[in-house]
Design a protein around this motif. Structure first.
Motif, PDB file in Angstrom:
ATOM      1  N   VAL A  81      -7.137  15.557  -1.072  1.00 14.30           N
ATOM      2  CA  VAL A  81      -6.218  14.429  -1.182  1.00 14.30           C
ATOM      3  C   VAL A  81      -5.387  14.546  -2.454  1.00 14.30           C
ATOM      4  N   VAL A  82      -4.227  13.924  -2.430  1.00 16.50           N
ATOM      5  CA  VAL A  82      -3.395  13.822  -3.630  1.00 16.50           C
ATOM      6  C   VAL A  82      -3.182  12.340  -3.917  1.00 16.50           C
ATOM      7  N   ILE A  83      -2.983  12.012  -5.183  1.00 20.47           N
ATOM      8  CA  ILE A  83      -2.851  10.614  -5.595  1.00 20.47           C
ATOM      9  C   ILE A  83      -1.571  10.436  -6.401  1.00 20.47           C
ATOM     10  N   LEU A  84      -0.778   9.470  -5.994  1.00 16.82           N
ATOM     11  CA  LEU A  84       0.470   9.133  -6.680  1.00 16.82           C
ATOM     12  C   LEU A  84       0.301   7.784  -7.368  1.00 16.82           C
ATOM     13  N   ASN A  85       0.428   7.791  -8.680  1.00 15.87           N
ATOM     14  CA  ASN A  85       0.209   6.587  -9.478  1.00 15.87           C
ATOM     15  C   ASN A  85       1.517   5.937  -9.913  1.00 15.87           C
ATOM     16  N   GLY A  86       1.444   4.612 -10.111  1.00 12.09           N
ATOM     17  CA  GLY A  86       2.554   3.892 -10.707  1.00 12.09           C
ATOM     18  C   GLY A  86       2.546   4.090 -12.208  1.00 12.09           C
ATOM     19  N   PRO A  87       3.416   3.395 -12.944  1.00 12.28           N
ATOM     20  CA  PRO A  87       3.519   3.605 -14.391  1.00 12.28           C
ATOM     21  C   PRO A  87       2.211   3.314 -15.115  1.00 12.28           C
ATOM     22  N   SER A  88       1.859   4.171 -16.054  1.00  6.98           N
ATOM     23  CA  SER A  88       0.673   3.949 -16.871  1.00  6.98           C
ATOM     24  C   SER A  88       0.847   2.665 -17.683  1.00  6.98           C
ATOM     25  N   GLY A  89      -0.193   1.834 -17.697  1.00  8.97           N
ATOM     26  CA  GLY A  89      -0.110   0.584 -18.444  1.00  8.97           C
ATOM     27  C   GLY A  89       0.352  -0.585 -17.608  1.00  8.97           C
ATOM     28  N   ASN A  90       0.812  -0.306 -16.371  1.00  8.47           N
ATOM     29  CA  ASN A  90       1.208  -1.388 -15.480  1.00  8.47           C
ATOM     30  C   ASN A  90      -0.040  -1.928 -14.789  1.00  8.47           C
ATOM     31  N   PHE A  91      -0.236  -3.223 -14.855  1.00  9.20           N
ATOM     32  CA  PHE A  91      -1.460  -3.842 -14.351  1.00  9.20           C
ATOM     33  C   PHE A  91      -1.704  -3.509 -12.883  1.00  9.20           C
ATOM     34  N   HIS A  92      -0.685  -3.638 -12.053  1.00  7.38           N
ATOM     35  CA  HIS A  92      -0.856  -3.352 -10.630  1.00  7.38           C
ATOM     36  C   HIS A  92      -1.170  -1.882 -10.392  1.00  7.38           C
ATOM     37  N   ALA A  93      -0.471  -1.006 -11.082  1.00  2.00           N
ATOM     38  CA  ALA A  93      -0.710   0.425 -10.909  1.00  2.00           C
ATOM     39  C   ALA A  93      -2.134   0.791 -11.303  1.00  2.00           C
ATOM     40  N   ASP A  94      -2.564   0.314 -12.439  1.00  2.00           N
ATOM     41  CA  ASP A  94      -3.902   0.659 -12.944  1.00  2.00           C
ATOM     42  C   ASP A  94      -5.004   0.090 -12.069  1.00  2.00           C
ATOM     43  N   LYS A  95      -4.856  -1.156 -11.643  1.00  2.00           N
ATOM     44  CA  LYS A  95      -5.906  -1.797 -10.857  1.00  2.00           C
ATOM     45  C   LYS A  95      -5.981  -1.236  -9.436  1.00  2.00           C
ATOM     46  N   ARG A  96      -4.844  -0.911  -8.860  1.00  2.00           N
ATOM     47  CA  ARG A  96      -4.879  -0.288  -7.536  1.00  2.00           C
ATOM     48  C   ARG A  96      -5.612   1.057  -7.602  1.00  2.00           C
ATOM     49  N   ARG A  97      -5.345   1.801  -8.655  1.00  2.00           N
ATOM     50  CA  ARG A  97      -6.028   3.090  -8.818  1.00  2.00           C
ATOM     51  C   ARG A  97      -7.537   2.885  -8.992  1.00  2.00           C
ATOM     52  N   GLU A  98      -7.920   1.886  -9.758  1.00  2.00           N
ATOM     53  CA  GLU A  98      -9.343   1.584  -9.940  1.00  2.00           C
ATOM     54  C   GLU A  98      -9.996   1.238  -8.600  1.00  2.00           C
ATOM     55  N   VAL A 141      -7.881  -2.746   0.990  1.00  2.00           N
ATOM     56  CA  VAL A 141      -7.767  -2.798   2.448  1.00  2.00           C
ATOM     57  C   VAL A 141      -7.549  -1.420   3.058  1.00  2.00           C
ATOM     58  N   SER A 142      -6.810  -0.555   2.362  1.00  2.00           N
ATOM     59  CA  SER A 142      -6.609   0.808   2.864  1.00  2.00           C
ATOM     60  C   SER A 142      -7.735   1.738   2.441  1.00  2.00           C
ATOM     61  N   ALA A 143      -8.253   1.537   1.236  1.00  2.00           N
ATOM     62  CA  ALA A 143      -9.326   2.400   0.737  1.00  2.00           C
ATOM     63  C   ALA A 143     -10.557   2.317   1.636  1.00  2.00           C
ATOM     64  N   GLN A 144     -10.858   1.116   2.108  1.00  2.00           N
ATOM     65  CA  GLN A 144     -12.039   0.949   2.948  1.00  2.00           C
ATOM     66  C   GLN A 144     -11.893   1.628   4.302  1.00  2.00           C
ATOM     67  N   TRP A 161      -9.171   2.314  -5.649  1.00  2.00           N
ATOM     68  CA  TRP A 161      -9.365   3.527  -4.852  1.00  2.00           C
ATOM     69  C   TRP A 161     -10.603   4.299  -5.303  1.00  2.00           C
ATOM     70  N   THR A 162     -10.881   4.262  -6.590  1.00  2.00           N
ATOM     71  CA  THR A 162     -12.118   4.895  -7.077  1.00  2.00           C
ATOM     72  C   THR A 162     -13.338   4.147  -6.565  1.00  2.00           C
ATOM     73  N   GLU A 163     -13.308   2.821  -6.677  1.00  2.00           N
ATOM     74  CA  GLU A 163     -14.465   2.016  -6.306  1.00  2.00           C
ATOM     75  C   GLU A 163     -14.734   2.009  -4.809  1.00  2.00           C
ATOM     76  N   TYR A 164     -13.680   1.877  -4.018  1.00  2.00           N
ATOM     77  CA  TYR A 164     -13.873   1.656  -2.592  1.00  2.00           C
ATOM     78  C   TYR A 164     -13.687   2.908  -1.729  1.00  2.00           C
ATOM     79  N   PHE A 165     -13.234   3.996  -2.320  1.00  2.00           N
ATOM     80  CA  PHE A 165     -13.086   5.230  -1.535  1.00  2.00           C
ATOM     81  C   PHE A 165     -13.746   6.436  -2.195  1.00  2.00           C
ATOM     82  N   LEU A 166     -13.277   6.837  -3.357  1.00  2.00           N
ATOM     83  CA  LEU A 166     -13.753   8.073  -3.971  1.00  2.00           C
ATOM     84  C   LEU A 166     -15.237   8.032  -4.291  1.00  2.00           C
ATOM     85  N   SER A 167     -15.733   6.880  -4.742  1.00  2.00           N
ATOM     86  CA  SER A 167     -17.155   6.787  -5.070  1.00  2.00           C
ATOM     87  C   SER A 167     -18.040   6.858  -3.826  1.00  2.00           C
ATOM     88  N   LYS A 168     -17.464   6.550  -2.675  1.00  2.00           N
ATOM     89  CA  LYS A 168     -18.221   6.555  -1.423  1.00  2.00           C
ATOM     90  C   LYS A 168     -18.030   7.855  -0.631  1.00  2.00           C
TER      91      LYS A 168
END
Length: 363
Positions: free
Chosen positions: A186-203, A171-174, A205-212
Motif C-alpha cells: 500500500v501507499v499512503i498520501l498525507n495532508g500537510p504536516s501539523g494539520n489536525f485533520h491530516a494528522d488524526k486521519r493518519r493516526e 469508516v474506510s480503514a475498517q 489508519w494506523t489504529e484501525y487498519f495497519l495495526s490489525k
C-alpha cells in the motif's frame, strides 16, 4: 478519459471561484490571498451590518474551495451579516498576514480554516486579544496548538465547527481490513504536516487498519498536502519503481484523484474491461470523489459536508455577533457517513441538484 475530465472540471471550478471572489456580487469577498479588497455583500448592505471574514486555507484545495462557495451561499440567508472570503493559498505566512489584516479591518467575527494549526494559533490569539470572536473550522484549533501542551481542548476563547477526523478515516480503514488482499503493498498520501485533520486521519489508519493487518507493507508514504498534482507526481514515481501497488490510502479525495490519474492508462492497474486492479480510499465525499466511486476507481470515502459546515458556521456567527451566544459556547460537529458503490447514487443526485455536476458527468 473521465478523470482527466474531472481535472478540467476542478480547474474550471477554481477559476470560477476566483472570479466570484473578485466580483462585487453575492457575498462581499476579496481576491484569493488579496486582503485589500472588501466589497459589499448581498447578504448585508455594508452600511452597519456586522462584518464576518472567512479565512480559507487554499483555493486550490478542492474541499476548501467547496467550503468557500457554500459559505457564500449560506451567507445570503443572513442579511445582518456581510461576509468576506479570503484565502491563504496554502502558505502559512500569507494566511497569518490575512488574520492580522482582520484586526486592522475590525471584523466583528472571523472564521478560520487553518493550513497549519500551530502556525495559525498565535494569530488566532492576536484576534482574541483584539476583542474579535473566532470560530475555527475544518480543522479545530486546540489549546495544544497554541502552547505546545497535551491539552486537546478547543483553544481557550474560541469556538469550533468541525468534523471528527478519526471517524472520517475509520469508516474506510475498517472496511479495508477485510478487503485489502493478504500481504498487500500500500501507499499512503498525507495532508500537510501539523494539520489536525491530516494528522488524526493518519493516526486512525494506523489504529484501525495497519495495526490489525501486520501482513500489509507500506511501500511508500509521503505528504501531498491535500493537492492532486503533488499526489500524481508521487504516484508516478512510485509506479515507476516497479512494485505493484495494491491499495492507495489517501487522507482526502483530491490526493486520491491525483494518484488515480497517474495510473489510469496503465494496464497493470486498469484491466481491459476497465475495472481497477487496485483499491483506493479517500475522505471528504466531494463530487469528484463520488464520480470516481461511480466509475469504480475509488473504493470508498467519508462525507465531510461543506454545506453542513457552512450552515452551522453562519448560524453560529449570526448568533455570536448579535449577542445571543458566546463564541466559547460554539462547539459542534458534522457527521461522517461512508460513501461507497452501494450508496453513491444518492450523493451524486445531491450534487446534480445543487449544480456542482450534471447528469452527463455521471458515467
Amino acid at each position: 478519459m473521465k478523470l482527466r475530465k474531472l481535472g478540467s472540471m476542478a480547474l474550471a471550478a477554481f477559476m470560477a471561484a476566483s472570479l466570484v471572489a473578485c466580483s462585487s456580487g453575492g457575498t462581499g469577498s476579496s481576491a484569493a490571498g488579496d486582503s485589500s479588497a472588501n466589497s459589499k455583500s448581498a447578504a448585508g448592505d455594508g452600511k452597519g451590518g456586522k462584518k464576518v471574514c472567512f479565512v480559507a486555507r487554499a483555493s486550490a484545495d478542492t474541499f476548501a474551495a467547496w467550503l468557500t462557495e457554500e459559505m457564500k451561499k449560506e451567507a445570503l440567508n443572513y442579511p445582518e451579516l456581510t461576509l468576506t472570503c479570503v484565502s491563504g493559498e496554502g502558505d502559512d505566512n500569507k494566511e497569518n498576514s490575512l488574520l492580522e489584516d482582520c484586526i486592522t479591518k475590525e471584523y466583528d467575527l472571523v472564521i478560520v480554516q487553518s493550513n497549519n494549526n500551530a502556525a495559525q494559533a498565535p494569530y488566532v490569539k492576536k484576534l482574541l486579544d483584539a476583542g474579535i470572536p473566532v470560530i475555527t473550522t475544518n480543522p479545530t484549533t486546540h489549546q495544544s496548538d497554541l502552547d505546545g501542551s497535551d491539552n486537546q481542548d478547543v483553544m481557550e476563547g474560541t469556538g469550533t465547527v468541525d468534523a471528527d477526523p478519526i471517524e472520517q478515516a475509520k469508516v474506510s480503514a475498517q472496511r479495508a481490513v477485510k478487503e485489502v488482499p493478504q500481504n498487500a503493498n500500500v501507499v499512503i498520501l498525507n495532508g500537510p504536516s501539523g494539520n489536525f485533520h491530516a494528522d488524526k486521519r493518519r493516526e486512525a489508519w494506523t489504529e484501525y487498519f495497519l495495526s490489525k493487518r501486520p501482513d500489509v507493507k507500506v511501500l511508500y508514504e509521503d505528504y501531498a498536502n491535500w493537492n492532486s498534482d503533488e499526489a500524481l507526481t508521487l504516484m508516478e514515481a512510485w509506479v515507476q519503481a516497479g512494485t505493484h501497488i495494491d491499495a492507495i490510502i489517501s487522507m482526502n479525495d483530491n490526493m486520491a484523484a491525483g494518484a488515480i490519474e497517474a495510473i489510469r492508462d496503465n494496464k497493470e492497474y486498469i484491466g481491459d474491461d476497465g475495472k481497477a486492479k487496485f483499491l483506493a480510499y479517500g475522505v471528504d465525499g466531494t463530487a469528484q470523489g463520488c464520480l470516481l466511486i461511480k466509475e469504480g476507481l475509488l473504493t470508498s470515502t467519508a462525507l465531510q459536508s461543506a454545506a453542513d459546515l457552512a450552515k452551522k458556521n453562519m448560524e453560529y456567527a449570526s448568533k455570536v455577533v448579535k449577542g445571543e451566544l458566546k463564541v466559547t459556547e460554539v462547539n459542534d460537529h458534522v457527521e461522517a457517513p461512508q460513501i461507497n458503490a452501494e450508496n453513491v447514487n444518492e450523493y451524486l443526485k445531491i450534487y446534480v441538484e445543487n449544480g456542482e455536476i450534471s447528469e452527463s458527468d455521471i458515467k
